[in-house]
Write an enzyme that holds these catalytic residues in place. Structure first.
Site, PDB file in Angstrom:
ATOM      1  N   GLU A 133       0.869  -1.174   0.000  1.00 49.82           N
ATOM      2  CA  GLU A 133       0.000   0.000   0.000  1.00 49.82           C
ATOM      3  C   GLU A 133       0.906   1.225   0.000  1.00 49.82           C
ATOM      4  O   GLU A 133       1.875   1.283   0.768  1.00 49.82           O
ATOM      5  CB  GLU A 133      -0.872  -0.016   1.260  1.00 49.82           C
ATOM      6  CG  GLU A 133      -1.813   1.176   1.388  1.00 49.82           C
ATOM      7  CD  GLU A 133      -2.761   1.032   2.588  1.00 49.82           C
ATOM      8  OE1 GLU A 133      -2.464   0.218   3.491  1.00 49.82           O
ATOM      9  OE2 GLU A 133      -3.787   1.741   2.612  1.00 49.82           O
ATOM     10  N   GLU A 217      -9.480   9.345   5.974  1.00 53.06           N
ATOM     11  CA  GLU A 217      -9.701   8.290   6.968  1.00 53.06           C
ATOM     12  C   GLU A 217     -10.054   8.953   8.300  1.00 53.06           C
ATOM     13  O   GLU A 217      -9.154   9.363   9.050  1.00 53.06           O
ATOM     14  CB  GLU A 217      -8.445   7.435   7.150  1.00 53.06           C
ATOM     15  CG  GLU A 217      -8.120   6.577   5.950  1.00 53.06           C
ATOM     16  CD  GLU A 217      -6.911   5.682   6.210  1.00 53.06           C
ATOM     17  OE1 GLU A 217      -7.043   4.454   6.097  1.00 53.06           O
ATOM     18  OE2 GLU A 217      -5.818   6.218   6.532  1.00 53.06           O
TER      19      GLU A 217
END
Ligand SMILES: *[C@@H]1O[C@H](CO)[C@@H](O)[C@H](O)[C@H]1NC(C)=O
Length: 236
Positions: A133, A217
């Site tokens: 990621e 997030e």
């Protein structure tokens, strides 16, 4: 002139989409959107994401949320993503041009504002994770930090970033964190892949880019509103 204004208002309303269920999803014009409240059970709250405009090229959207509890847990990742109909090896990608313009409003916001890209040796890997990621944090609100630990400052694309490296389960995570918020960002994400290829042993010739997303997030906060006035992304 009046009729032109009326027509554009009508088109915007036609396109506007309200995504309020946990995984409400919408796609158009080579982009997709997801309310993506994947971690909602670690706390309590609500979130709705709204697709505002489909531009040519690019998109505009916003997300509103209230999340409490589970202070160390991410509640969601509302995002815009670029459809990748043909998965390319990172070594075969020439550039990943992008532009993002955003703003956060709200109370006691603890959240990051970030690009999120997954790569995997298998081009058909489940798109919710990968072997690697790569995140580019344009901002962070509150005391939150990326996974892993800081390896110090690096220079990519003419800017300084704090590079964090860690693991999310078996997935290796590279997080480039801006030392101060970048509210208008225009760059080439391929430069970040070049950096991890050259300095961190990232196997670019064995990893397919499977997702290319930008969003936020949230951990906790109230009456939050994350505006993405503009997002554009492409893979060449
Ligand atoms: C968040 O809470 C505020 C205050 O109670 C409320 O006005 C707003 O509608 C809530 N937003 C969401 C997305 O639930």
């Amino acid at each position: 002139m009046k009729s032109v204004i009326a027509l554009s208002a009508f088109l915007s309303l036609t396109w506007a989409q309200d995504l309020c269920a946990q995984y409400s999803y919408y796609s158009a014009n080579g982009y997709y959107f997801n309310n993506n409240a994947w971690g909602q059970s670690s706390g309590s709250g609500n979130q709705c994401t709204h697709v505002d405009l489909l531009l040519n090229p690019g998109v505009a959207w916003h997300s509103e949320w209230n999340w409490s509890g589970g202070n160390t847990q991410v509640k969601s990742f509302p995002y815009s993503g670029r459809e990748l109909p043909t998965k390319k090896l990172v070594s075969n990608i020439g550039s990943i041009p992008t532009k993002a313009e955003w703003r956060y409003l709200g109370n006691n916001i603890r959240a990051d504002i970030a690009y999120d890209l997954f790569t995997a040796a298998d081009p058909n890997h489940d798109p919710s994770s990968g072997d690697y990621e790569l995140m580019v944090w344009l901002g962070l609100k509150g005391d939150i930090r990326p996974i892993g630990s800081s390896t110090g400052n690096v220079n990519v694309g003419g800017r300084t970033w704090d590079l964090w490296i860690g693991y999310n389960g078996p997935m290796k995570v590279f997080s480039f964190v801006a030392p101060s918020e970048i509210a208008v960002f225009e760059s080439d994400i391929k430069l970040f892949y070049n950096h991890v290829t050259n300095t961190q042993g990232f196997p670019a010739s064995q990893q397919y880019l499977t997702t290319f997303q930008f969003g936020t997030e949230p951990f906790t906060g109230s009456s939050a509103r994350f505006d993405v006035w503009y997002w554009y992304g492409n893979v060449n």
